[in-house]
Design an enzyme around this catalytic site. Sequence first.
Site, short mmCIF file in Angstrom:
data_model
loop_
_atom_site.label_atom_id
_atom_site.label_comp_id
_atom_site.label_asym_id
_atom_site.label_seq_id
_atom_site.Cartn_x
_atom_site.Cartn_y
_atom_site.Cartn_z
N ASP A 203 4.58 0.61 4.15
CA ASP A 203 4.48 -0.63 4.93
C ASP A 203 4.37 -1.82 3.97
OD1 ASP A 203 1.97 -0.36 3.84
OD2 ASP A 203 0.99 0.20 5.71
N TYR B 74 -8.22 2.42 6.57
CA TYR B 74 -8.99 2.88 5.41
C TYR B 74 -10.48 2.79 5.70
CZ TYR B 74 -4.70 3.32 2.80
OH TYR B 74 -3.47 3.73 2.39
N ASP C 26 0.80 -1.22 0.00
CA ASP C 26 0.00 0.00 0.00
C ASP C 26 0.84 1.27 0.00
OD1 ASP C 26 -2.56 1.49 0.45
OD2 ASP C 26 -1.57 1.96 2.35
N GLU D 61 5.29 9.98 3.68
CA GLU D 61 4.96 8.61 3.25
C GLU D 61 4.29 8.67 1.89
OE1 GLU D 61 3.27 4.39 4.95
OE2 GLU D 61 2.49 6.22 5.84
#
Length: 527
Positions: free
Chosen positions: A107, A256, A104, A500
């Site tokens: 990670d 999410y 994703d 990120e």
Amino acid sequence: MGADLKSKGWCGWLVVLVVVAVVVTAVVITVRNKSHHSESEAAPVPGPPGAIAKKYADALKIAMQFFDIQKSGKLVNNKISWRGDSALQDGKEESLDLSKGMYDAGDHMKFGLPMAFTATVLSWAILEYGDQMNAVNQLESAQDSLKWITDYLINAHPSPNVLYIQVGDPKLDHQCWERPEAMTEKRPLTQVNTSSPGTEVAAETAAAMASASLVFKTINSAYSSSLLKHAQQLFTFADTYRGSYSVSIPQVQTFYNSTGYEDELLWAATWLYHATGDESYLKYVTVQNGKAFAKWGSPTWFSWDNKLAGTQVLLSRVSFFGAKETSNDYNLGLRMYRKTAVAVMCGLLPDSPTATSSRTDSGLIWVSDWNSLQHPVASAFLAVLYSDYMLTSQTATLHCNGKSYTPADLRKFAMSQADYVLGNNPMKMSYLVGYGSKYPQFVHHRGASIPVDAKTDCSDGFKWLNTTDPNPNVAVGALVGGPFLNETFIDSRNNTMQVEPSTYNSAVVVGLLSSLVTTSSVVQSFT
């Protein structure tokens, strides 16, 4: 004919024709001036890809590489020197091969909702701008990245009413800092089914497969047919067993969380209409559910969680090029979708009477602290799409509370957002890693932060998270979270909200850059 050309009779006719042409031209100009004195004249329909815009072409080649960095499974033709095979056992406890797909973000989780959204947007970009990708040798790479996800999605859907929507335990995963190649922790599977429904994730996966079926239709017809069959089954499952996966599986809320599934149902049905031409899907989004689900007249932001603006633009495509005659009921719904798409565009145009105030002082659309670049890039992608629909259909203007705008105005807005991302911002920094001379060095990404030869287990790898040294491996193509509202950016590996990257960020930026690689090209039919 040769004799006629030399004859006096031909010369006489030529004089008459010239006079007639002059008179007709004068009449046309007069009529046009009378009827369009306050309107812009429609720009000519663009042709095939023109001159390459080097800046956007270079950026596209870079952005495309992040998909390779995020690939899970046994890597074929691996282009990333610091990546290797990983997660080869994913799915084995259920006798499934879920080794493919993409991680994703920084990670090693495989989250079904954003991954499927990534595939849908990448499909859309290929369908609209594949000719422009091809002009800079990126089409094959885009198709390969898409198939890496759809191969996984097919395997994650082993029966009509079962879909595996997550691989890995987020809590376990986030307790480790290690390279994906070195993972040893358990990677449990999470599914939605008839007793634990997940309408939004099932519908988004249906959208991904329906759109991808169009991409592969002429390349691999058997694969395309398989994708379409899965898409239709998943849509039926999503619609028949309605329920949010955030309710069925509360633990997904931390990462999410879905704010509703109505948008995904409309989005999936719209893609299925494009993929099949079956008017029952058009009826679904217009007559049956438009009023209840579509929030007509209310502009929204396009993201992994909310597909309404994307659906409005995609249905405007039908309205602009209106393939076949449809019933008045359908047309009324299509008009409402297009009217709302116009409201979205008017909100984006900076000097529109209804311009959104959600932007920085430098003009970047700005909606949230976390991953702030997702919204401006996604908005810019929609703006170019709408602009190109206008150009191809020779629609001269759109109107925002009495003020008129052209396709060029939408394209100018989109370019402003792209240019901000690529370095035209107060930080003078490219937020696309690897582009330009200054870009983030401390990207929050495990594989990038740990040397290839480092021997780490789950916990002792955190020294690489906390080191003050830049990443030893460059996550080329990563679109990081982005700036705060005051346009500051702190390049620190622990600053997750700003540094990120995510795979779905890559999808929207690849779409945007593909649209800007050359001058606008004529919109082609998906079918």
